[in-house]
Design a protein around this motif. Structure first.
Motif, short mmCIF file in Angstrom:
data_model
loop_
_atom_site.label_atom_id
_atom_site.label_comp_id
_atom_site.label_asym_id
_atom_site.label_seq_id
_atom_site.Cartn_x
_atom_site.Cartn_y
_atom_site.Cartn_z
N SER A 37 0.70 -1.38 0.45
CA SER A 37 0.43 0.11 -0.02
C SER A 37 0.52 1.10 -0.08
O SER A 37 1.97 1.27 0.76
N ILE A 38 0.49 1.90 -1.07
CA ILE A 38 2.13 3.45 -1.37
C ILE A 38 1.11 4.02 0.00
O ILE A 38 2.11 5.15 0.49
N THR A 39 0.35 4.11 0.08
CA THR A 39 0.13 5.33 1.27
C THR A 39 0.27 4.90 2.70
O THR A 39 -0.20 6.24 3.35
N GLN A 63 -4.45 0.20 -7.06
CA GLN A 63 -5.59 -0.27 -7.05
C GLN A 63 -7.22 0.96 -7.17
O GLN A 63 -8.11 -0.09 -7.31
N ARG A 64 -6.88 2.22 -6.67
CA ARG A 64 -7.91 2.26 -7.00
C ARG A 64 -7.92 4.39 -7.07
O ARG A 64 -6.40 4.66 -6.40
N GLY A 65 -8.64 5.38 -7.04
CA GLY A 65 -8.19 6.41 -7.11
C GLY A 65 -7.10 7.37 -7.91
O GLY A 65 -6.89 6.22 -9.32
N THR A 66 -6.77 8.31 -8.14
CA THR A 66 -5.91 8.91 -9.12
C THR A 66 -4.83 10.32 -8.27
O THR A 66 -4.90 10.31 -7.86
N ALA A 67 -3.47 9.66 -9.57
CA ALA A 67 -2.82 10.49 -9.50
C ALA A 67 -1.81 11.10 -10.74
O ALA A 67 -1.99 10.33 -11.51
N GLN A 93 8.18 12.11 -9.78
CA GLN A 93 8.23 12.90 -8.80
C GLN A 93 6.16 12.65 -8.55
O GLN A 93 5.32 12.88 -10.13
N MET A 94 5.96 13.10 -7.21
CA MET A 94 4.67 13.05 -7.05
C MET A 94 4.22 13.91 -6.99
O MET A 94 4.50 15.35 -6.52
N ASN A 95 2.88 14.32 -7.75
CA ASN A 95 2.62 15.66 -7.81
C ASN A 95 1.29 16.17 -6.72
O ASN A 95 0.73 17.21 -6.25
N GLU A 96 0.55 15.21 -7.13
CA GLU A 96 -0.49 14.81 -6.55
C GLU A 96 -2.24 13.66 -6.70
O GLU A 96 -1.37 13.74 -7.50
N MET A 97 -2.07 13.49 -5.44
CA MET A 97 -3.18 12.50 -5.54
C MET A 97 -4.72 12.56 -4.67
O MET A 97 -4.53 13.44 -4.08
N SER A 98 -5.09 11.88 -5.38
CA SER A 98 -6.89 11.76 -4.86
C SER A 98 -6.74 11.58 -3.15
O SER A 98 -5.45 10.30 -3.20
N ALA A 99 -7.42 11.28 -2.39
CA ALA A 99 -8.00 10.93 -1.07
C ALA A 99 -7.94 9.85 -1.20
O ALA A 99 -7.19 9.02 -0.51
N ASP A 100 -8.55 9.48 -1.79
CA ASP A 100 -8.88 7.27 -1.94
C ASP A 100 -8.00 6.78 -2.76
O ASP A 100 -7.61 6.14 -3.37
N PHE A 101 -6.67 7.63 -3.39
CA PHE A 101 -6.23 6.67 -4.80
C PHE A 101 -4.81 5.92 -3.62
O PHE A 101 -4.54 6.15 -2.16
N ASP A 102 -4.64 4.80 -3.91
CA ASP A 102 -3.76 3.46 -3.24
C ASP A 102 -3.43 2.44 -4.93
O ASP A 102 -3.95 2.68 -5.62
N ALA A 103 -1.91 2.52 -4.22
CA ALA A 103 -0.98 1.36 -5.47
C ALA A 103 0.09 0.85 -4.73
O ALA A 103 0.31 0.57 -3.50
N GLN A 104 0.07 -0.98 -5.29
CA GLN A 104 0.67 -1.70 -4.56
C GLN A 104 2.03 -1.97 -5.99
O GLN A 104 1.78 -1.16 -6.93
N MET A 105 3.45 -1.88 -4.88
CA MET A 105 4.45 -0.87 -6.23
C MET A 105 5.28 -2.42 -5.63
O MET A 105 5.13 -2.79 -4.61
N MET A 106 6.40 -3.06 -7.03
CA MET A 106 7.25 -3.84 -6.98
C MET A 106 8.53 -2.65 -7.01
O MET A 106 8.45 -2.16 -8.44
N ALA A 107 9.50 -2.54 -6.91
CA ALA A 107 10.47 -2.81 -7.38
C ALA A 107 11.77 -3.66 -7.44
O ALA A 107 11.95 -4.61 -6.96
#
Length: 298
Positions: A37-39, A63-67, A93-107
């Motif tokens: 959960s990136i949030t 997963q949900r929302g926008t960024a 660079q993260m500029n903005e994300m909605s209150a409901d934004f979430d994502a899973q991420m792998m490096a």
């Protein structure tokens, strides 16, 4: 407003900054990382408006929302139903994300992938682009979700089942490759106009070659265009010239080296293909308002 310098954002840097690399939201090693959960990342790890240079490739599953996210100087919108593949050494660079934004991420470091036939499978999958945004169908979204769920579940075992995760990851990447090749699959690039496509390809080339190539003619030749037409397209799409973008890329590289490496000024000048350190220093001051030495100490 003066642009901030990109900070290194590799797995080793993250390991050094967090007390517990394994928690209910993340699993971090020196060559593989999984954020469920990136949030729930610590605020000091990812700040809005701060550019970061990622050392490893990334796969982000929205997963949900926008960024709104800038990647190598271009802004994109992440939204539910997308998966994003970002090449190693990109600047994000993260500029903005909605209150409901979430994502899973792998490096993923290239060394983690058990594939010997390709030097870097992620780069192969990207077809040497810096970014690939894929719109997933409902069925594809479910498949990706099941991959992520299974991998995360296995990572909760007491002993890290490295080989299992490695081969599940390879299976996931091959599955994504099938999505890309499928006729019904919609890839972000397909929605671009011809001029937008030229702009995207130009920026990709600048990110690759700006250390050594700084003429309009070079990029026009690469794109099979005249220098005049390339300049017109770039100006219409960005309100900046070809040389403006090249200069931005060179300064960005210089700032990264000045802040995040042990290289001396003359070594950085050489690395960036300047004829001598004096020329580099004058160029840097003209573009930023301060000398490389002053920037390094700031």
């Amino acid at each position: 407003m003066e642009q901030k310098e990109p900070l290194d954002f590799g797995l080793k840097n993250i390991e050094e900054k967090i007390i517990d690399p394994h928690s209910e939201f993340r699993f971090i090693t020196s060559n593989f990382g999984f954020v469920n959960s990136i949030t729930h990342l610590e605020p000091f790890l990812l700040k809005f408006g701060q550019p970061y240079r990622i050392k490893e490739g990334r796969i982000a599953f929205i997963q949900r929302g926008t960024a709104r996210v800038s990647i190598n100087l271009i802004e994109y919108t992440y939204q539910k139903g997308m998966i994003a593949l970002v090449a190693p050494n990109s600047i994000i660079q993260m500029n903005e994300m909605s209150a409901d934004f979430d994502a899973q991420m792998m490096a993923i470091h290239a060394d983690f992938l058990p594939i010997q036939s390709k030097e870097d499978f992620l780069t192969h999958l990207l077809n040497h682009k810096r970014l690939l945004l894929i719109y997933l169908s409902d069925e594809e979204h479910q498949q990706i979700e099941e991959f992520y769920l299974l991998m995360w579940k296995i990572m909760q075992e007491k002993i890290f089942r490295r080989e299992v995760i490695q081969h599940l990851l390879v299976s996931l990447l091959y599955n994504i490759e099938y999505f890309i090749k499928a006729n019904h699959q919609q890839v972000y690039d397909e929605h671009l106009t011809r001029q937008q496509d030229i702009f995207q390809r130009f920026i990709s080339l600048v990110n690759i070659y700006s250390k050594t190539e700084r003429t309009v003619g070079f990029y026009a030749d690469k794109l099979c265009l005249t220098p005049r037409y390339l300049n017109t397209v770039i100006r219409q799409n960005s309100q900046q010239t070809v040389m403006d973008w090249i200069d931005q890329s060179v300064i960005q590289e210089a700032k990264v080296m000045l802040k995040c490496s042990n290289l001396l000024i003359y070594q950085i000048a050489d690395e960036l293909n300047f004829p001598n350190p004096s020329f580099f220093c004058k160029y840097f001051k003209r573009k930023t308002g301060m000398t490389p030495q002053a920037y390094q100490r700031s």
